[in-house]
Design a protein around this motif. Structure first.
Motif, PDB file in Angstrom:
ATOM      1  N   GLY A 261      47.949  62.915  45.122  1.00  0.00           N
ATOM      2  CA  GLY A 261      46.797  62.365  44.431  1.00  0.00           C
ATOM      3  C   GLY A 261      45.723  61.767  45.307  1.00  0.00           C
ATOM      4  O   GLY A 261      44.793  61.142  44.793  1.00  0.00           O
ATOM      5  N   LYS A 262      45.798  61.954  46.627  1.00  0.00           N
ATOM      6  CA  LYS A 262      44.667  61.555  47.469  1.00  0.00           C
ATOM      7  C   LYS A 262      43.511  62.508  47.182  1.00  0.00           C
ATOM      8  O   LYS A 262      43.717  63.718  47.032  1.00  0.00           O
ATOM      9  CB  LYS A 262      45.045  61.627  48.949  1.00  0.00           C
ATOM     10  N   VAL A 263      42.308  61.969  47.090  1.00  0.00           N
ATOM     11  CA  VAL A 263      41.153  62.764  46.666  1.00  0.00           C
ATOM     12  C   VAL A 263      40.050  62.673  47.712  1.00  0.00           C
ATOM     13  O   VAL A 263      39.807  61.619  48.288  1.00  0.00           O
ATOM     14  CB  VAL A 263      40.620  62.264  45.300  1.00  0.00           C
ATOM     15  N   ALA A 264      39.390  63.795  47.942  1.00  0.00           N
ATOM     16  CA  ALA A 264      38.217  63.810  48.832  1.00  0.00           C
ATOM     17  C   ALA A 264      37.167  64.715  48.239  1.00  0.00           C
ATOM     18  O   ALA A 264      37.481  65.771  47.660  1.00  0.00           O
ATOM     19  CB  ALA A 264      38.607  64.291  50.227  1.00  0.00           C
ATOM     20  N   LEU A 265      35.908  64.307  48.360  1.00  0.00           N
ATOM     21  CA  LEU A 265      34.772  65.135  47.963  1.00  0.00           C
ATOM     22  C   LEU A 265      34.153  65.687  49.238  1.00  0.00           C
ATOM     23  O   LEU A 265      33.722  64.925  50.111  1.00  0.00           O
ATOM     24  CB  LEU A 265      33.750  64.308  47.181  1.00  0.00           C
ATOM     25  N   VAL A 266      34.121  66.987  49.372  1.00  0.00           N
ATOM     26  CA  VAL A 266      33.730  67.625  50.626  1.00  0.00           C
ATOM     27  C   VAL A 266      32.224  67.472  50.869  1.00  0.00           C
ATOM     28  O   VAL A 266      31.406  67.740  49.983  1.00  0.00           O
ATOM     29  CB  VAL A 266      34.113  69.116  50.624  1.00  0.00           C
ATOM     30  N   SER A 267      31.882  67.051  52.078  1.00  0.00           N
ATOM     31  CA  SER A 267      30.485  66.995  52.517  1.00  0.00           C
ATOM     32  C   SER A 267      30.444  67.367  53.992  1.00  0.00           C
ATOM     33  O   SER A 267      31.453  67.283  54.694  1.00  0.00           O
ATOM     34  CB  SER A 267      29.896  65.599  52.286  1.00  0.00           C
TER      35      SER A 267
ATOM     36  N   ASP B  53      30.728  72.494  50.591  1.00  0.00           N
ATOM     37  CA  ASP B  53      30.251  71.181  50.159  1.00  0.00           C
ATOM     38  C   ASP B  53      30.312  71.067  48.636  1.00  0.00           C
ATOM     39  O   ASP B  53      29.957  71.996  47.909  1.00  0.00           O
ATOM     40  CB  ASP B  53      28.807  70.957  50.625  1.00  0.00           C
ATOM     41  N   GLY B  54      30.731  69.896  48.170  1.00  0.00           N
ATOM     42  CA  GLY B  54      30.826  69.652  46.735  1.00  0.00           C
ATOM     43  C   GLY B  54      32.184  69.910  46.158  1.00  0.00           C
ATOM     44  O   GLY B  54      32.468  69.488  45.034  1.00  0.00           O
ATOM     45  N   ASP B  55      33.053  70.606  46.883  1.00  0.00           N
ATOM     46  CA  ASP B  55      34.408  70.835  46.389  1.00  0.00           C
ATOM     47  C   ASP B  55      35.178  69.511  46.345  1.00  0.00           C
ATOM     48  O   ASP B  55      34.980  68.631  47.187  1.00  0.00           O
ATOM     49  CB  ASP B  55      35.166  71.805  47.295  1.00  0.00           C
ATOM     50  N   ILE B  56      36.067  69.409  45.355  1.00  0.00           N
ATOM     51  CA  ILE B  56      36.971  68.270  45.279  1.00  0.00           C
ATOM     52  C   ILE B  56      38.341  68.747  45.746  1.00  0.00           C
ATOM     53  O   ILE B  56      38.838  69.780  45.295  1.00  0.00           O
ATOM     54  CB  ILE B  56      37.062  67.722  43.854  1.00  0.00           C
ATOM     55  N   LEU B  57      38.943  67.987  46.654  1.00  0.00           N
ATOM     56  CA  LEU B  57      40.261  68.322  47.170  1.00  0.00           C
ATOM     57  C   LEU B  57      41.251  67.240  46.748  1.00  0.00           C
ATOM     58  O   LEU B  57      40.931  66.050  46.800  1.00  0.00           O
ATOM     59  CB  LEU B  57      40.225  68.435  48.699  1.00  0.00           C
ATOM     60  N   ILE B  58      42.451  67.659  46.337  1.00  0.00           N
ATOM     61  CA  ILE B  58      43.482  66.738  45.871  1.00  0.00           C
ATOM     62  C   ILE B  58      44.811  67.110  46.516  1.00  0.00           C
ATOM     63  O   ILE B  58      45.210  68.280  46.473  1.00  0.00           O
ATOM     64  CB  ILE B  58      43.648  66.796  44.330  1.00  0.00           C
ATOM     65  N   THR B  59      45.468  66.139  47.138  1.00  0.00           N
ATOM     66  CA  THR B  59      46.762  66.426  47.765  1.00  0.00           C
ATOM     67  C   THR B  59      47.833  66.577  46.682  1.00  0.00           C
ATOM     68  O   THR B  59      47.882  65.803  45.717  1.00  0.00           O
ATOM     69  CB  THR B  59      47.180  65.310  48.734  1.00  0.00           C
ATOM     70  N   LYS B  60      48.701  67.573  46.842  1.00  0.00           N
ATOM     71  CA  LYS B  60      49.749  67.834  45.862  1.00  0.00           C
ATOM     72  C   LYS B  60      51.146  67.647  46.433  1.00  0.00           C
ATOM     73  O   LYS B  60      52.136  67.756  45.709  1.00  0.00           O
ATOM     74  CB  LYS B  60      49.616  69.245  45.296  1.00  0.00           C
ATOM     75  N   ASP B  61      51.250  67.368  47.730  1.00  0.00           N
ATOM     76  CA  ASP B  61      52.539  67.112  48.373  1.00  0.00           C
ATOM     77  C   ASP B  61      52.444  65.816  49.165  1.00  0.00           C
ATOM     78  O   ASP B  61      51.352  65.354  49.504  1.00  0.00           O
ATOM     79  CB  ASP B  61      52.913  68.248  49.334  1.00  0.00           C
ATOM     80  N   GLY B  62      53.604  65.258  49.507  1.00  0.00           N
ATOM     81  CA  GLY B  62      53.600  64.030  50.309  1.00  0.00           C
ATOM     82  C   GLY B  62      53.039  62.883  49.505  1.00  0.00           C
ATOM     83  O   GLY B  62      53.586  62.509  48.470  1.00  0.00           O
ATOM     84  N   THR B  63      51.933  62.322  49.966  1.00  0.00           N
ATOM     85  CA  THR B  63      51.235  61.289  49.200  1.00  0.00           C
ATOM     86  C   THR B  63      50.381  61.996  48.163  1.00  0.00           C
ATOM     87  O   THR B  63      49.278  62.463  48.451  1.00  0.00           O
ATOM     88  CB  THR B  63      50.366  60.408  50.108  1.00  0.00           C
TER      89      THR B  63
ATOM     90  N   ILE C 195      36.540  64.084  54.177  1.00  0.00           N
ATOM     91  CA  ILE C 195      37.358  64.788  55.151  1.00  0.00           C
ATOM     92  C   ILE C 195      36.891  64.395  56.551  1.00  0.00           C
ATOM     93  O   ILE C 195      35.701  64.469  56.860  1.00  0.00           O
ATOM     94  CB  ILE C 195      37.253  66.319  54.979  1.00  0.00           C
ATOM     95  N   ASP C 196      37.837  63.958  57.365  1.00  0.00           N
ATOM     96  CA  ASP C 196      37.551  63.631  58.761  1.00  0.00           C
ATOM     97  C   ASP C 196      37.640  64.924  59.569  1.00  0.00           C
ATOM     98  O   ASP C 196      38.709  65.329  60.007  1.00  0.00           O
ATOM     99  CB  ASP C 196      38.558  62.597  59.271  1.00  0.00           C
ATOM    100  N   TRP C 197      36.503  65.577  59.735  1.00  0.00           N
ATOM    101  CA  TRP C 197      36.495  66.894  60.382  1.00  0.00           C
ATOM    102  C   TRP C 197      36.972  66.813  61.830  1.00  0.00           C
ATOM    103  O   TRP C 197      37.537  67.769  62.356  1.00  0.00           O
ATOM    104  CB  TRP C 197      35.092  67.511  60.318  1.00  0.00           C
ATOM    105  N   SER C 198      36.779  65.668  62.462  1.00  0.00           N
ATOM    106  CA  SER C 198      37.204  65.529  63.862  1.00  0.00           C
ATOM    107  C   SER C 198      38.719  65.539  64.004  1.00  0.00           C
ATOM    108  O   SER C 198      39.249  65.736  65.098  1.00  0.00           O
ATOM    109  CB  SER C 198      36.637  64.240  64.463  1.00  0.00           C
ATOM    110  N   ASN C 199      39.427  65.320  62.895  1.00  0.00           N
ATOM    111  CA  ASN C 199      40.894  65.259  62.929  1.00  0.00           C
ATOM    112  C   ASN C 199      41.547  66.601  62.591  1.00  0.00           C
ATOM    113  O   ASN C 199      42.759  66.759  62.733  1.00  0.00           O
ATOM    114  CB  ASN C 199      41.376  64.187  61.945  1.00  0.00           C
ATOM    115  N   CYS C 200      40.741  67.568  62.132  1.00  0.00           N
ATOM    116  CA  CYS C 200      41.295  68.816  61.613  1.00  0.00           C
ATOM    117  C   CYS C 200      41.831  69.725  62.718  1.00  0.00           C
ATOM    118  O   CYS C 200      41.311  69.747  63.837  1.00  0.00           O
ATOM    119  CB  CYS C 200      40.231  69.593  60.834  1.00  0.00           C
ATOM    120  N   TYR C 201      42.854  70.503  62.363  1.00  0.00           N
ATOM    121  CA  TYR C 201      43.304  71.594  63.205  1.00  0.00           C
ATOM    122  C   TYR C 201      42.331  72.767  63.060  1.00  0.00           C
ATOM    123  O   TYR C 201      41.464  72.777  62.179  1.00  0.00           O
ATOM    124  CB  TYR C 201      44.705  72.060  62.787  1.00  0.00           C
ATOM    125  N   HIS C 202      42.524  73.772  63.934  1.00  0.00           N
ATOM    126  CA  HIS C 202      41.752  75.012  63.839  1.00  0.00           C
ATOM    127  C   HIS C 202      42.720  76.183  63.788  1.00  0.00           C
ATOM    128  O   HIS C 202      43.832  76.125  64.333  1.00  0.00           O
ATOM    129  CB  HIS C 202      40.820  75.156  65.050  1.00  0.00           C
TER     130      HIS C 202
END
Length: 442
Positions: free
Chosen positions: A82-88, A70-80, A47-54
């Protein structure tokens, strides 16, 4: 190949997606506060934290069941999908928008690092193709995702596989960072070369601030006093059809294209500073002779004028016979006046070219490049001896970038092979010593 046991996401995992929040008002996006993760914040598996909204504190508290750590797996379900990120490096407060699933193992059956690699492999891609192929709904439903099966080798084997893949990932990240560094160096170097040039001593001229007497003001900005400037059309070679686009209309029908023959170039062959010789369209010998005025020449400069407008590349020396299309402007320059690669660089990047294109479209988005726009763009005219020195600097940095890009391709290919072999059990993993314990959340 070993057959491993499996577990479904539904059986072994905590899986949540944001419900509600059909849309936040513009005034609910803040400059500071809890982080809101969207699909656009996924970058290279992180996750690019610098790009996030607040968002506000109360919005954060409202979504207590999907707070991220930290350690959570995130998966996009709309748009594109199946994009996956491991949170750190997760901030203290972070929450998801409605387009993302949060996945955690609840029974300890799999490592999150191991699951991350499974979800970024062909195993998950094949699952998505099976369940979403042909669907008109661009959405991954929870009841579908819950069917996905995670392979379950022994935990120590999972850790070993994850460690092997993390090692190659680190090598890929370092190589990508080095390429980015070289690209930044190149951008600065080329700007200096085209505004200060290289003197006979092989050194950049001093900046104008230090030696104003060495420079002159021109329509394209301050340039060395020994240089001139001319519209692009005056730099073309004294040959027939030195700038051309086409054929148009009935001159070449789609039905006249053939599977094998003489290449017919399109925008897919022209990338930024890169000519791609993957020829998908061809014409017959007879048609080529009819349309020979559109033939390309070795070291022509080509720029895309439809689709993705403004990409420029140089035709390689070994092109042989080929035709240019109506989606391109193809230009033959006078080799005694300019080096084609340096013209190409300017068409891709130079601020004096970009500003001219913007002016000609009144600041709008350019959807095509007109002949007059291209012919009248002003370029610096640099003595050939100095162009040769500039070109040597250009080639040196390009070669460094190309070397790292080759290394990156090799690493990515190696990773792809390893993922297939290790995550399917095709190649067994030997655990020869006690594996280091993982953090509880991974």
């Amino acid at each position: 190949m070993r057959e491993w046991p499996t577990t479904t996401i539904k059986e072994s995992s905590y899986l949540k997606g944001r419900i509600g929040w059909q849309g936040l008002r513009a005034d609910e996006f803040l400059e500071e506060g809890p982080y809101l993760i969207t699909g656009t914040d996924f970058s290279s598996g992180k996750i690019d934290w610098s790009n996030c909204y607040h968002v506000s504190e109360w919005r954060f508290r409202e979504a207590a069941y999907i707070h991220v750590k930290d350690g959570d797996i995130l998966i996009t379900k709309d748009g594109t999908i199946g994009k996956v990120a491991l949170v750190s490096n997760c901030p203290e407060k972070a929450v998801l928008n409605s387009g993302i699933f949060l996945l955690r193992c609840k029974d300890g059956s799999y490592s999150h690092w191991f699951a991350y690699y499974v979800l970024t492999s062909e195993i998950f891609s094949d699952f998505l193709r099976k369940y979403l192929n042909g669907s008109t709904i661009n959405h991954l439903y929870q009841n579908v995702f819950e069917r996905f099966c995670v392979p379950l080798p022994d935990r120590k084997v999972q850790q070993k596989i994850a460690r092997i893949l993390k090692t190659i990932d680190r090598a890929i990240e370092k190589t990508e960072a080095l390429i980015d560094k070289y690209q930044q160096i190149k951008a600065g170097l080329m700007h200096d070369l085209f505004t200060r040039g290289i003197g006979p001593d092989g050194q950049l001229r001093p900046p104008r601030e230090q030696a104003p007497e060495l420079y002159q003001e021109t329509p394209i900005g301050w340039i060395p006093g020994e240089w001139g400037w001319e519209p692009l059309e005056s730099l073309l070679a004294p040959v027939p059809n030195n700038i051309r686009s086409g054929p148009f209309g009935s001159s070449l029908l789609k039905s006249e294209l053939v599977e094998n023959g003489i290449p017919f170039l399109g925008i897919d062959n022209i990338h930024v500073e890169r000519f791609v010789d993957d020829f998908r369209r061809h014409v017959s010998e007879k048609k080529f002779l009819e349309l020979s005025r559109y033939a390309v020449r070795a070291r022509d400069v080509v720029i895309t004028i439809m689709g993705t407008v403004g990409r420029s590349a140089v035709v390689p020396d070994d092109i042989g016979r080929a035709l240019s299309s109506k989606h391109l402007w193809t230009m033959t320059f006078d080799s005694e006046v300019v080096v084609p690669e340096l013209v190409c660089w300017q068409l891709n990047y130079a601020p004096w070219v970009k500003s001219w294109f913007r002016k000609e479209t009144q600041g709008g988005i350019m959807d095509a490049i007109q002949s007059q726009t291209l012919r009248t763009v002003v370029l610096p005219v640099i003595p050939m001896e100095e162009q040769d020195r500039i070109f040597r600097g250009y080639i040196t940095i390009n070669n460094a970038i190309a070397s790292e890009e080759k290394k990156l391709r090799k690493l990515c290919k190696e990773k792809s092979g390893l993922m297939h072999d290790l995550l399917t059990g095709k190649v067994p993993v030997q655990v020869e010593q006690e594996e280091e314990p993982e953090a509880a959340h991974v």
